[in-house]
Write a protein that holds these residues in place. Structure first.
Motif, PDB file in Angstrom:
ATOM      1  N   VAL A 177       0.662  -1.477   0.625  1.00 21.19           N
ATOM      2  CA  VAL A 177       0.295   0.210   0.127  1.00 21.19           C
ATOM      3  C   VAL A 177       0.648   1.279  -0.374  1.00 21.19           C
ATOM      4  CG1 VAL A 177      -1.929  -1.150   0.489  1.00 21.19           C
ATOM      5  CG2 VAL A 177      -0.158   0.245   2.403  1.00 21.19           C
ATOM      6  N   ASN A 178       2.602   0.843   0.459  1.00 24.47           N
ATOM      7  CA  ASN A 178       3.472   2.034   0.776  1.00 24.47           C
ATOM      8  C   ASN A 178       2.961   3.285  -1.046  1.00 24.47           C
ATOM      9  OD1 ASN A 178       3.835   3.939   2.974  1.00 24.47           O
ATOM     10  ND2 ASN A 178       3.698   1.514   3.931  1.00 24.47           N
ATOM     11  N   ILE A 179       3.519   1.399  -1.492  1.00 22.71           N
ATOM     12  CA  ILE A 179       3.747   1.421  -3.056  1.00 22.71           C
ATOM     13  C   ILE A 179       3.068   1.674  -3.706  1.00 22.71           C
ATOM     14  CG2 ILE A 179       4.336   0.167  -4.702  1.00 22.71           C
ATOM     15  CD1 ILE A 179       5.934  -1.587  -3.456  1.00 22.71           C
ATOM     16  N   SER A 180       1.725   2.111  -3.469  1.00 26.43           N
ATOM     17  CA  SER A 180       1.160   2.366  -4.319  1.00 26.43           C
ATOM     18  C   SER A 180       0.635   4.505  -3.984  1.00 26.43           C
ATOM     19  CB  SER A 180      -0.598   1.615  -3.666  1.00 26.43           C
ATOM     20  OG  SER A 180      -0.770   0.173  -4.434  1.00 26.43           O
ATOM     21  N   ASP A 181       1.134   4.522  -3.231  1.00 28.62           N
ATOM     22  CA  ASP A 181       0.562   6.049  -2.170  1.00 28.62           C
ATOM     23  C   ASP A 181       1.964   6.533  -3.343  1.00 28.62           C
ATOM     24  OD1 ASP A 181      -1.002   5.695  -0.643  1.00 28.62           O
ATOM     25  OD2 ASP A 181       0.033   5.558   0.815  1.00 28.62           O
ATOM     26  N   ILE A 182       3.148   6.098  -3.643  1.00 25.92           N
ATOM     27  CA  ILE A 182       4.187   6.723  -4.536  1.00 25.92           C
ATOM     28  C   ILE A 182       3.339   6.758  -6.042  1.00 25.92           C
ATOM     29  CG2 ILE A 182       6.525   6.522  -4.830  1.00 25.92           C
ATOM     30  CD1 ILE A 182       6.676   7.792  -2.292  1.00 25.92           C
ATOM     31  N   LEU A 183       2.965   5.363  -6.214  1.00 27.53           N
ATOM     32  CA  LEU A 183       2.946   5.248  -7.723  1.00 27.53           C
ATOM     33  C   LEU A 183       1.864   6.287  -7.690  1.00 27.53           C
ATOM     34  CD1 LEU A 183       2.847   1.540  -7.860  1.00 27.53           C
ATOM     35  CD2 LEU A 183       4.758   3.126  -8.505  1.00 27.53           C
ATOM     36  N   SER A 184       0.137   6.334  -7.191  1.00 25.22           N
ATOM     37  CA  SER A 184      -0.792   7.503  -6.915  1.00 25.22           C
ATOM     38  C   SER A 184      -0.057   8.412  -7.293  1.00 25.22           C
ATOM     39  CB  SER A 184      -1.825   7.092  -6.237  1.00 25.22           C
ATOM     40  OG  SER A 184      -0.643   7.795  -4.710  1.00 25.22           O
TER      41      SER A 184
END
Length: 328
Positions: free
Chosen positions: A84-91
């Protein structure tokens, strides 16, 4: 606007009252105490803190996990700490660099599955765990994970404008990780595909095809739409029948679900087809599913009518408006 039929009004009310949506109201308590607004350093309200550099932006984010989730599924909680942290960066159009963790547990044995899940996700995504904090003398498992990333072009929560369209992009190739509303499309995806998919959002940002966006988080599609609407100071009309959705899943559950790879994006109408085509090129389902307008209400619309979900001007959700805006 056509009035909603009773089932749609009932669903909107049930979503407003659901713990996964109302839990985000806790953020407003912290922002008020800390004196933060969207104009504070780091741009609070985005999925990551934004720290400008000479060559672009450093991105920093942190996630804390519900104790019941960590206790019920500790290995997956560790995996999600990275995911989910990776998703925050990607977003935000960024690329992740490294994660750290803070874990509390009654013993090393009870901490082991959480850490093993983190290690597995770190290896699958190719994002290293570079340190953290450990306390093995507490009475319950608790987990928090932080991440650092970088971007050259940003996708921000603050840039949606009336006239934009809303695009929902989700990896539907998965299933629920019961009993929670977590749609897991990551564990069945090969690591090389997970790593390739991390290029989608940065590619869209650098091509200038997306005006704004957010990771679909614990509040689901409706909670994320509300956060995006409030941050940008706009209204959102979500057209439910246009949403990408797995077969056999009830709409109410899907609207509050937390997908392993899911984003709400906004774009100018002339860019929408290119955004959807880019997503589909990565195997990600994407469709235009709403409109950005003037006002402050998120509406849910289907063939039978429309129902208000939340008015962020009357009831702030993140409460990050600047003092000037509050008194305007």
């Amino acid at each position: 606007m056509i009035n909603a039929h009773p089932p749609l009004r009932k669903m909107a009310r049930a979503l407003r009252d659901h713990p996964s949506i109302r839990g985000k109201l806790d953020i407003a308590q912290s922002t008020q105490t800390l004196g933060l607004s969207s104009e504070s350093a780091g741009m609070p309200g985005d999925d990551c803190a934004v720290l400008p550099t000479r060559s672009g932006y450093d991105l920093f984010a942190c996630e804390g996990f519900i104790n019941a989730f960590v206790k019920a599924d500790p290995w997956f909680a560790g995996w999600c700490g990275v995911m989910v942290n990776i998703s925050d960066i990607l977003s935000m159009g960024g690329r992740p660099r490294a994660v750290t963790n803070a874990i509390w547990a009654p013993s090393a044995q009870e901490a082991q599955p959480v850490l093993a899940g983190m290690k597995a996700a770190s290896q699958a995504y190719g994002v290293p765990v570079v340190g953290g904090h450990t306390n093995l003398r507490t009475d319950a498992l608790q987990l928090s994970v932080s991440i650092l990333g970088q971007a050259t072009s940003l996708i921000s929560s603050f840039e949606a404008r009336p006239g934009d369209v809303v695009i929902c992009a989700v990896d539907l190739r998965g299933s629920y990780r019961e009993p929670f509303d977590n749609w897991n499309a990551a564990l069945t995806t090969p690591p090389e595909t997970l790593r390739r998919n991390m290029e989608l959002l940065p590619d869209l940002a650098e091509a200038g095809l997306v005006s704004a966006g957010k990771d679909i988080s614990q509040g689901g599609i409706v909670g994320t739409a509300l956060m995006l609407a409030e941050s940008s100071g706009v209204a959102v009309d979500l057209q439910l029948e246009a949403l990408p959705k797995p077969g056999g899943v009830e709409m109410e559950r899907w609207l509050r679900s937390f997908p392993s790879f899911g984003f709400l994006l906004t774009a100018r109408p002339e860019h929408a087809a290119a955004v959807c085509e880019a997503c589909e090129g990565f195997g990600i389902a994407a469709s235009v599913c709403g409109d950005i307008g003037t006002g402050s209400t998120v509406h849910l619309t289907d063939r039978n009518g429309s129902a208000p979900f939340w008015d962020h001007a009357r009831t702030p959700y993140l409460n990050l408006s600047s003092k000037e805006a509050l008194h305007a």
